[in-house]
Design an enzyme around this catalytic site. Structure first.
Site, PDB file in Angstrom:
ATOM      1  N   ALA A 119     -67.549  49.587  27.021  1.00  0.00           N
ATOM      2  CA  ALA A 119     -67.356  50.864  27.108  1.00  0.00           C
ATOM      3  C   ALA A 119     -68.327  51.531  26.181  1.00  0.00           C
ATOM      4  O   ALA A 119     -68.957  50.823  25.604  1.00  0.00           O
ATOM      5  CB  ALA A 119     -65.872  51.245  26.539  1.00  0.00           C
ATOM      6  N   GLY A 122     -65.337  45.971  27.482  1.00  0.00           N
ATOM      7  CA  GLY A 122     -65.262  46.505  28.962  1.00  0.00           C
ATOM      8  C   GLY A 122     -65.849  45.796  29.955  1.00  0.00           C
ATOM      9  O   GLY A 122     -65.399  45.881  31.182  1.00  0.00           O
TER      10      GLY A 122
HETATM   11  N1  CO8 Z   1     -72.147  51.588  24.690  1.00  0.00           N
HETATM   12  C1  CO8 Z   1     -73.234  52.641  24.502  1.00  0.00           C
HETATM   13  N2  CO8 Z   1     -74.492  52.352  24.353  1.00  0.00           N
HETATM   14  C2  CO8 Z   1     -74.800  51.024  24.466  1.00  0.00           C
HETATM   15  C3  CO8 Z   1     -73.655  49.977  24.308  1.00  0.00           C
HETATM   16  C4  CO8 Z   1     -72.234  50.438  24.419  1.00  0.00           C
HETATM   17  N3  CO8 Z   1     -71.420  49.449  24.660  1.00  0.00           N
HETATM   18  N4  CO8 Z   1     -74.247  48.626  24.239  1.00  0.00           N
HETATM   19  C5  CO8 Z   1     -75.627  49.090  24.131  1.00  0.00           C
HETATM   20  N5  CO8 Z   1     -75.789  50.476  24.309  1.00  0.00           N
HETATM   21  C6  CO8 Z   1     -77.146  50.924  24.018  1.00  0.00           C
HETATM   22  C7  CO8 Z   1     -77.762  50.774  22.792  1.00  0.00           C
HETATM   23  O1  CO8 Z   1     -77.020  51.854  21.843  1.00  0.00           O
HETATM   24  C8  CO8 Z   1     -79.188  51.158  22.915  1.00  0.00           C
HETATM   25  O2  CO8 Z   1     -79.605  52.472  23.229  1.00  0.00           O
HETATM   26  P1  CO8 Z   1     -80.921  53.172  22.554  1.00  0.00           P
HETATM   27  O3  CO8 Z   1     -81.933  52.518  23.074  1.00  0.00           O
HETATM   28  O4  CO8 Z   1     -80.670  54.517  22.884  1.00  0.00           O
HETATM   29  O5  CO8 Z   1     -80.664  53.102  20.922  1.00  0.00           O
HETATM   30  C9  CO8 Z   1     -79.411  50.478  24.215  1.00  0.00           C
HETATM   31  O6  CO8 Z   1     -78.020  50.444  24.903  1.00  0.00           O
HETATM   32  C10 CO8 Z   1     -80.083  49.245  24.087  1.00  0.00           C
HETATM   33  O7  CO8 Z   1     -79.292  48.132  23.230  1.00  0.00           O
HETATM   34  P2  CO8 Z   1     -79.557  47.470  21.874  1.00  0.00           P
HETATM   35  O8  CO8 Z   1     -81.033  48.152  21.451  1.00  0.00           O
HETATM   36  O9  CO8 Z   1     -78.668  47.100  21.076  1.00  0.00           O
HETATM   37  O10 CO8 Z   1     -80.166  46.215  22.627  1.00  0.00           O
HETATM   38  P3  CO8 Z   1     -80.242  44.688  21.959  1.00  0.00           P
HETATM   39  O11 CO8 Z   1     -80.709  43.700  23.187  1.00  0.00           O
HETATM   40  O12 CO8 Z   1     -80.689  44.573  20.709  1.00  0.00           O
HETATM   41  O13 CO8 Z   1     -78.652  44.266  21.817  1.00  0.00           O
HETATM   42  C11 CO8 Z   1     -76.121  43.998  22.432  1.00  0.00           C
HETATM   43  C12 CO8 Z   1     -77.769  44.089  22.989  1.00  0.00           C
HETATM   44  C13 CO8 Z   1     -75.975  42.760  21.777  1.00  0.00           C
HETATM   45  C14 CO8 Z   1     -75.504  44.056  23.877  1.00  0.00           C
HETATM   46  C15 CO8 Z   1     -75.939  45.149  21.878  1.00  0.00           C
HETATM   47  O14 CO8 Z   1     -76.536  46.611  22.476  1.00  0.00           O
HETATM   48  C16 CO8 Z   1     -74.428  45.733  21.516  1.00  0.00           C
HETATM   49  O15 CO8 Z   1     -74.075  44.777  20.746  1.00  0.00           O
HETATM   50  N6  CO8 Z   1     -73.995  46.492  22.223  1.00  0.00           N
HETATM   51  C17 CO8 Z   1     -72.330  46.668  22.172  1.00  0.00           C
HETATM   52  C18 CO8 Z   1     -71.598  45.677  22.548  1.00  0.00           C
HETATM   53  C19 CO8 Z   1     -70.083  46.066  22.518  1.00  0.00           C
HETATM   54  O16 CO8 Z   1     -69.694  45.932  21.012  1.00  0.00           O
HETATM   55  N7  CO8 Z   1     -69.355  46.262  23.525  1.00  0.00           N
HETATM   56  C20 CO8 Z   1     -67.791  46.442  23.409  1.00  0.00           C
HETATM   57  C21 CO8 Z   1     -67.817  48.092  23.309  1.00  0.00           C
HETATM   58  S1  CO8 Z   1     -66.021  48.535  23.177  1.00  0.00           S
HETATM   59  C22 CO8 Z   1     -65.261  48.438  24.478  1.00  0.00           C
HETATM   60  O17 CO8 Z   1     -65.866  47.725  25.434  1.00  0.00           O
HETATM   61  C23 CO8 Z   1     -63.765  48.566  24.546  1.00  0.00           C
HETATM   62  C24 CO8 Z   1     -63.225  48.482  25.909  1.00  0.00           C
HETATM   63  C25 CO8 Z   1     -61.857  48.972  25.978  1.00  0.00           C
HETATM   64  C26 CO8 Z   1     -62.034  50.562  25.850  1.00  0.00           C
HETATM   65  C27 CO8 Z   1     -60.705  51.229  25.713  1.00  0.00           C
HETATM   66  C28 CO8 Z   1     -60.776  52.636  25.045  1.00  0.00           C
HETATM   67  C29 CO8 Z   1     -59.624  53.205  24.467  1.00  0.00           C
END
Ligand code: CO8
Length: 260
Positions: A66, A111
């Site tokens: 998400a 998500g």
């Molecule tokens: N949301 C928003 N932006 C994201 C997300 C995300 N989940 N994941 C990555 N991005 C963005 C980064 O902020 C970055 O943006 P920018 O270039 O503007 O800084 C871009 O995508 C590229 O990401 P990274 O630079 O971080 O790329 P890496 O290769 O270094 O890392 C990862 C890749 C490991 C996937 C890392 O991006 C990461 O850890 N992302 C988050 C993963 C995460 O925690 N996901 C779970 C989110 S919580 C969720 O899904 C809850 C669901 C239920 C919701 C219920 C609501 C009530």
């Protein structure tokens, strides 16, 4: 409807739906969920579509979760509403008539993993990574992960993944039964299409009724589910496809199904 965050391509009877926010690793914000919900309604009522493939754009992420930037300032009501939007949208994948194959081409976190779990079949590229990292963000899984993950892999493994937020690779996802197959990334879409086309060549009504029996039956007690299965089985005898399929077998020829 025009879609900003989704791409749709048709390949014969197969619809390929791509979540297209590569700069945010295809993270799901509410606009994307609303678009997805509308497009699933469209595809569900399109009888020319016999199978759907769901994937993410680029070669790094299926869906990285998400959208954290949207969620970070939610209050409790907004959080609940967002979870409900995800629930309603993902449920459409399970209840739409056509089978949906998730082609997981990279990160499937939070998500993203939950969306993959709402698909009927999951296949993954070797680069895929899975996890429910919500607890690392002070959240719980909120798009069905606490419910679908235990149903798919059992409560012990699901609890470990949901309590630790650990990320697992495609090999481990295969070992625990989270995905059906793992392919080199460059052949993943080809394999997804092959599978979707194999399914599309089967009797469409029978495939759709099989999906319905699985998706409805899994939430029933065994007696109710078997009663439902008997109804569904009986219904197939009212289809031309049944006459054609059984007839073709006896006449030692290939059946030609029309989905009627
Ligand atoms: N949301 C928003 N932006 C994201 C997300 C995300 N989940 N994941 C990555 N991005 C963005 C980064 O902020 C970055 O943006 P920018 O270039 O503007 O800084 C871009 O995508 C590229 O990401 P990274 O630079 O971080 O790329 P890496 O290769 O270094 O890392 C990862 C890749 C490991 C996937 C890392 O991006 C990461 O850890 N992302 C988050 C993963 C995460 O925690 N996901 C779970 C989110 S919580 C969720 O899904 C809850 C669901 C239920 C919701 C219920 C609501 C009530």
């Amino acid at each position: 409807m025009n879609y900003t965050n989704l791409l749709l391509e048709k390949n014969g009877a197969v619809a390929v739906l791509t979540i297209n926010r590569p700069k945010a690793l295809n993270a799901l914000n509410s606009d994307t969920l609303k678009e997805l919900s509308a497009l699933l309604d469209e595809l569900g009522s399109d009888s020319s579509v016999k199978a759907v493939i769901l994937t993410g754009s680029g070669d790094k992420a299926f869906i990285a979760g998400a959208d954290i930037s949207q969620m970070k300032d939610f209050n409790a009501i907004e959080g609940r509403r967002f979870a409900q939007l995800g629930h309603a949208t993902f449920r459409k994948l399970e209840l739409m008539p056509q089978p949906v194959i998730a082609a997981i081409n990279g990160f499937a976190l939070g998500g993203g993993c939950e969306l993959a779990m709402a698909c009927d079949i999951r296949i993954a590229g070797e680069n895929a990574k899975f996890g429910q990292p919500e607890v690392t963000l002070g959240l719980t899984a909120g798009f069905g992960g606490t419910q679908r993950l235990p149903r798919l892999v059992g409560t012990g493994i699901a609890s470990e993944l949901l309590f630790t937020g650990d990320v697992i690779d495609a090999k481990e996802a295969y070992r625990i039964g989270l995905v059906n197959k793992v392919y080199p990334l460059d052949t993943l879409m080809e394999e997804a299409l092959k599978l979707a086309k194999r399914i599309s060549g089967r009797a469409p009504v029978a495939v759709q009724l099989s999906k319905s029996a699985i998706q409805r039956g899994i939430n029933m007690d065994l007696d109710s589910a078997q009663a439902f299965e008997a109804e569904v089985f009986g219904l197939t005898f009212s289809t031309q496809d049944q006459t054609e399929g059984c007839g073709a077998f006896l006449e030692k020829r290939k059946p030609v199904f029309e989905g009627k």
